[in-house]
Design a protein around this motif. Sequence first.
Motif, PDB file in Angstrom:
ATOM      1  N   ASP A 136       0.953  -1.447  -0.249  1.00  0.00           N
ATOM      2  CA  ASP A 136      -0.313   0.164   0.098  1.00  0.00           C
ATOM      3  C   ASP A 136       0.964   1.426   0.253  1.00  0.00           C
ATOM      4  O   ASP A 136       2.029   0.863  -0.260  1.00  0.00           O
ATOM      5  CB  ASP A 136      -0.330  -0.178   1.032  1.00  0.00           C
ATOM      6  CG  ASP A 136       0.056  -0.197   2.185  1.00  0.00           C
ATOM      7  OD1 ASP A 136       1.163   0.203   2.068  1.00  0.00           O
ATOM      8  OD2 ASP A 136      -0.525  -0.183   3.433  1.00  0.00           O
ATOM      9  N   GLU A 137       0.202   2.772   0.197  1.00  0.00           N
ATOM     10  CA  GLU A 137       0.822   3.822   0.384  1.00  0.00           C
ATOM     11  C   GLU A 137       2.318   3.653   0.802  1.00  0.00           C
ATOM     12  O   GLU A 137       2.946   4.080   1.111  1.00  0.00           O
ATOM     13  CB  GLU A 137       0.336   4.642   1.091  1.00  0.00           C
ATOM     14  CG  GLU A 137       1.022   6.213   0.432  1.00  0.00           C
ATOM     15  CD  GLU A 137      -0.110   6.890   1.109  1.00  0.00           C
ATOM     16  OE1 GLU A 137       0.514   8.061   2.503  1.00  0.00           O
ATOM     17  OE2 GLU A 137      -1.708   7.237   1.115  1.00  0.00           O
ATOM     18  N   ARG A 141       6.132   3.781  -0.135  1.00  0.00           N
ATOM     19  CA  ARG A 141       6.750   5.250   0.454  1.00  0.00           C
ATOM     20  C   ARG A 141       8.049   4.660   1.513  1.00  0.00           C
ATOM     21  O   ARG A 141       9.135   5.262   0.633  1.00  0.00           O
ATOM     22  CB  ARG A 141       6.462   5.644   1.768  1.00  0.00           C
ATOM     23  CG  ARG A 141       6.317   7.445   2.232  1.00  0.00           C
ATOM     24  CD  ARG A 141       5.776   8.598   2.558  1.00  0.00           C
ATOM     25  NE  ARG A 141       6.116   7.711   3.967  1.00  0.00           N
ATOM     26  CZ  ARG A 141       5.340   8.385   4.637  1.00  0.00           C
ATOM     27  NH1 ARG A 141       3.338   8.383   4.444  1.00  0.00           N
ATOM     28  NH2 ARG A 141       5.141   7.993   5.987  1.00  0.00           N
TER      29      ARG A 141
END
Length: 177
Positions: A136-137, A141
């Motif tokens: 996911d994000e 990241r």
Amino acid sequence: MKKNFLITSPPGTGKTTAIKNFVNLAKGKFKISGFITEEIRDKTGKRTGFKIITIDGKTGTLADVNLKNSPRIGKYGVNLKDIDKIAVPSIDLNSDIIVIDEIGKMECFSKLFIQKVFEALDSPKIVVGTIKEKGDEIIDRIKSRKDVELIKLTPENRNEIPDLIFKNVSTFLQSEI
């Protein structure tokens, strides 16, 4: 020079084994903290969950099929209490090397875990860990950070990866002296 080494590959290809082999190489030579995860299997050999084992020997349950009233990933209930009380405190910023196996969906249900991972990555300490291949994000990241070296584990290179990371970590730590 990159100081954070994260192994990525599909599930079941040997990420945790590579981390354990790295820990065996580094133990006694450097101060290590953190945790690894292992499968929990029933008497028939069927996987029923995952456990947390800290480098200093504490254990807990990461996820279990019988865990109710908790966030779920597939058939597993995620044990936020043990993530927060066992995994997170094992990430000791006073050690030379912080081992985090794994940065994945289950662990990232814990806000404390996410915060501690970023503290470790942002610190001058070395992080050696595993990270979900598709994420996911938050996972994306972490993987895109300039100080992270992503290492793709394959059946062909999995036996060399622990030695490679150990050499890189040793070089980095010696340059800090």
